[in-house]
Design a protein around this motif. Sequence first.
Motif: not given
Length: 122
Positions: A6-29
């Motif tokens: 999640s976290g995508g979107g539209l941004v102007q050049a020079g700007g910032s975004l933060r993406l996140s990735c949440a893991a679930s189920d059997l994350t020990y693998s």
Amino acid sequence: VQLQASGGGLVQAGGSLRLSCAASDLTYSIYTMGWFRQAPGKEREFVARTNWRGTTTYYADSVKGRFTISGDNAKNTVYLQMNSMKPEDTAVYYCAGGSFSAGSTPEDYNYWGQGTQVTVSS
């Protein structure tokens, strides 16, 4: 294992975004978490990777110094902070999970999130 980006979107050049990735189920693998991106008409390319604790990080030359990957082991979440963004950063960004030996090619990863669109306008 399920990965939710999640976290995508539209941004102007020079700007910032933060993406996140949440893991679930059997994350020990999963030991290595990576971010890849794919622009229209291009192959999927490596962006960055880390382990869950964020103690080791690797970046593509094209994003080095602008992007930062980090991991939160307690939340099973990996982040990609993108600063000083450029129009050439426009792509669908995917998070991926792999083993200890996973490197910088998509084939190294067994688990993939659904992708989130990032668009940088000039």
